[in-house]
Scaffold this motif. Sequence first.
Motif, PDB file in Angstrom:
ATOM      1  N   ARG A 154      -1.138  10.656  33.283  1.00  0.00           N
ATOM      2  CA  ARG A 154       0.164  11.316  33.481  1.00  0.00           C
ATOM      3  C   ARG A 154       0.225  12.681  32.785  1.00  0.00           C
ATOM      4  N   PRO A 155      -0.682  13.593  33.136  1.00  0.00           N
ATOM      5  CA  PRO A 155      -0.667  14.902  32.487  1.00  0.00           C
ATOM      6  C   PRO A 155       0.599  15.679  32.839  1.00  0.00           C
ATOM      7  N   PRO A 156       1.133  16.476  31.917  1.00  0.00           N
ATOM      8  CA  PRO A 156       2.297  17.311  32.252  1.00  0.00           C
ATOM      9  C   PRO A 156       1.911  18.322  33.328  1.00  0.00           C
ATOM     10  N   LEU A 157       2.560  18.263  34.472  1.00  0.00           N
ATOM     11  CA  LEU A 157       2.109  19.020  35.628  1.00  0.00           C
ATOM     12  C   LEU A 157       2.234  20.529  35.452  1.00  0.00           C
ATOM     13  N   ASP A 158       3.280  20.976  34.731  1.00  0.00           N
ATOM     14  CA  ASP A 158       3.412  22.413  34.527  1.00  0.00           C
ATOM     15  C   ASP A 158       2.276  22.942  33.653  1.00  0.00           C
ATOM     16  N   HIS A 159       1.919  22.178  32.628  1.00  0.00           N
ATOM     17  CA  HIS A 159       0.811  22.582  31.765  1.00  0.00           C
ATOM     18  C   HIS A 159      -0.508  22.532  32.522  1.00  0.00           C
ATOM     19  N   LEU A 160      -0.650  21.548  33.393  1.00  0.00           N
ATOM     20  CA  LEU A 160      -1.862  21.423  34.196  1.00  0.00           C
ATOM     21  C   LEU A 160      -2.022  22.642  35.107  1.00  0.00           C
ATOM     22  N   ALA A 161      -0.941  23.066  35.720  1.00  0.00           N
ATOM     23  CA  ALA A 161      -0.990  24.250  36.588  1.00  0.00           C
ATOM     24  C   ALA A 161      -1.351  25.494  35.791  1.00  0.00           C
ATOM     25  N   GLU A 162      -0.811  25.617  34.605  1.00  0.00           N
ATOM     26  CA  GLU A 162      -1.101  26.784  33.764  1.00  0.00           C
ATOM     27  C   GLU A 162      -2.576  26.823  33.371  1.00  0.00           C
ATOM     28  N   ARG A 163      -3.113  25.680  32.970  1.00  0.00           N
ATOM     29  CA  ARG A 163      -4.517  25.661  32.576  1.00  0.00           C
ATOM     30  C   ARG A 163      -5.431  25.830  33.784  1.00  0.00           C
ATOM     31  N   ALA A 164      -5.022  25.308  34.937  1.00  0.00           N
ATOM     32  CA  ALA A 164      -5.824  25.496  36.153  1.00  0.00           C
ATOM     33  C   ALA A 164      -5.964  26.979  36.471  1.00  0.00           C
ATOM     34  N   ARG A 165      -4.900  27.717  36.326  1.00  0.00           N
ATOM     35  CA  ARG A 165      -4.984  29.161  36.569  1.00  0.00           C
ATOM     36  C   ARG A 165      -5.881  29.827  35.533  1.00  0.00           C
ATOM     37  N   ALA A 166      -5.760  29.404  34.263  1.00  0.00           N
ATOM     38  CA  ALA A 166      -6.599  29.988  33.215  1.00  0.00           C
ATOM     39  C   ALA A 166      -8.075  29.720  33.473  1.00  0.00           C
ATOM     40  N   TRP A 167      -8.385  28.566  34.048  1.00  0.00           N
ATOM     41  CA  TRP A 167      -9.776  28.205  34.346  1.00  0.00           C
ATOM     42  C   TRP A 167     -10.192  28.643  35.754  1.00  0.00           C
ATOM     43  N   ARG A 168      -9.341  29.404  36.417  1.00  0.00           N
ATOM     44  CA  ARG A 168      -9.621  29.902  37.764  1.00  0.00           C
ATOM     45  C   ARG A 168      -9.973  28.764  38.720  1.00  0.00           C
ATOM     46  N   SER A 169      -9.283  27.644  38.550  1.00  0.00           N
ATOM     47  CA  SER A 169      -9.530  26.472  39.400  1.00  0.00           C
ATOM     48  C   SER A 169      -8.257  26.004  40.097  1.00  0.00           C
ATOM     49  N   GLY A 170      -7.288  26.910  40.236  1.00  0.00           N
ATOM     50  CA  GLY A 170      -6.033  26.534  40.887  1.00  0.00           C
ATOM     51  C   GLY A 170      -6.226  26.154  42.343  1.00  0.00           C
ATOM     52  N   THR A 171      -7.061  26.900  43.066  1.00  0.00           N
ATOM     53  CA  THR A 171      -7.292  26.582  44.482  1.00  0.00           C
ATOM     54  C   THR A 171      -8.032  25.255  44.620  1.00  0.00           C
ATOM     55  N   ALA A 172      -8.983  25.005  43.721  1.00  0.00           N
ATOM     56  CA  ALA A 172      -9.708  23.725  43.759  1.00  0.00           C
ATOM     57  C   ALA A 172      -8.749  22.566  43.513  1.00  0.00           C
ATOM     58  N   LEU A 173      -7.844  22.719  42.537  1.00  0.00           N
ATOM     59  CA  LEU A 173      -6.872  21.658  42.271  1.00  0.00           C
ATOM     60  C   LEU A 173      -5.920  21.494  43.447  1.00  0.00           C
ATOM     61  N   TYR A 174      -5.502  22.583  44.037  1.00  0.00           N
ATOM     62  CA  TYR A 174      -4.624  22.524  45.215  1.00  0.00           C
ATOM     63  C   TYR A 174      -5.279  21.730  46.336  1.00  0.00           C
ATOM     64  N   LEU A 175      -6.542  22.032  46.647  1.00  0.00           N
ATOM     65  CA  LEU A 175      -7.222  21.331  47.732  1.00  0.00           C
ATOM     66  C   LEU A 175      -7.433  19.856  47.405  1.00  0.00           C
ATOM     67  N   ALA A 176      -7.773  19.567  46.144  1.00  0.00           N
ATOM     68  CA  ALA A 176      -7.951  18.162  45.757  1.00  0.00           C
ATOM     69  C   ALA A 176      -6.644  17.390  45.923  1.00  0.00           C
ATOM     70  N   LEU A 177      -5.540  18.002  45.543  1.00  0.00           N
ATOM     71  CA  LEU A 177      -4.238  17.336  45.682  1.00  0.00           C
ATOM     72  C   LEU A 177      -3.833  17.213  47.151  1.00  0.00           C
TER      73      LEU A 177
END
Length: 361
Positions: free
Chosen positions: A243-266
């Motif tokens: 149950r990760p905090p979703l807003d924090h997850l989105a922020e870190r995904a952008r920092a790791w340049r993996s936002g698109t990868a997370l979007y596609l996985a979801l």
Amino acid sequence: MVASHQPPALALKTAILALLRGQLPAADAPVEAADDALRRYECGGYLHVGWQASPLAGALPPGWAAALQRRHRKTAIDNLAALAAFRRVGSILKTDGVPFVLLKGAAYLGDLYDDPAMRALTDIDLLIRRADAGRVVRRLRAEGFAAEVGTHYPENERFEMWRPGEGPCRFEFHWRLGLPQRFGVDTGAIWDRSRPGLLEGIDCRRPAPEDALLYHVAHLADHYFGPSLKWIIDLREMLRHWRPPLDHLAERARAWRSGTALYLALEHLARLFPEEAPHGLIETLAPGGWRRRLLARYRADDPLELLAVPDGSAARGPLRCLMLDRPGDAVALSARVLLRPLSRPLARLLGRARPPWEWRD
């Protein structure tokens, strides 16, 4: 455990989707055909355990029931052999004082799955320090292990080891996670935020949940989101258990340049389990309109798989660039790929491609 190269018939795919959603398949299937489909998608052990607890278990068609049981038994045998190999390797590393972070599937067994046969292991990934790589490989070679580096070495900064004649499980030793210009996985942060763990009585470390999830989706993107479903099932269980905090997850995904990868996985998760997907996070991470339209051209017309990009397809190159968050990374990656025929021989000439067992510590 190797997935089948030939996609199953649509009726088999539709039945597996129903099983994943806790619904009875519309029809039975021959055991061999069902087993082959479950082997491709690597979800038979998971489904077997889930259906054992279902009130509909008694109504499961006999062909599918037998195939699920067969996959569960085979996964249990393979995983127990892999874990026995891990006990040997982990004991050697512990004796030699080599710290390591357990990654991916083996790390999930203790956190996400109660039954070790619920999640197939094809290899065991360990993050080590670069300074330890040479002595690790030499020590394990002295214990009878073989070693090799892959075609992407030294870019991928890892090597594999296995004990010949003792089954298919391999150990992948990494000292950097992710290929250059793909995703910004912060290897140092994974070390810093890692937590103590225990597997098969061996002390180790595990990535913090958010780090594990984001490295997981980056790895999933590297495999073009299929055909195995075990990684999407992992993501489902991560969201359920951690149950990760979703807003924090989105922020870190952008920092790791993996936002698109997370979007596609979801998006893939939403295709399989619509009621469980965090649709708000999907909307937050959605790329711009032009990128979404281009990505849509690669979507599979398939009940289970997300993308239609077979092995060896020329479409993989442009898709790889579309899955990167930053256009600059796509340009740099394209340039790196074009220069490989020159850069790899040059790296060998300059001694930069020497495997770890040839390093001077």
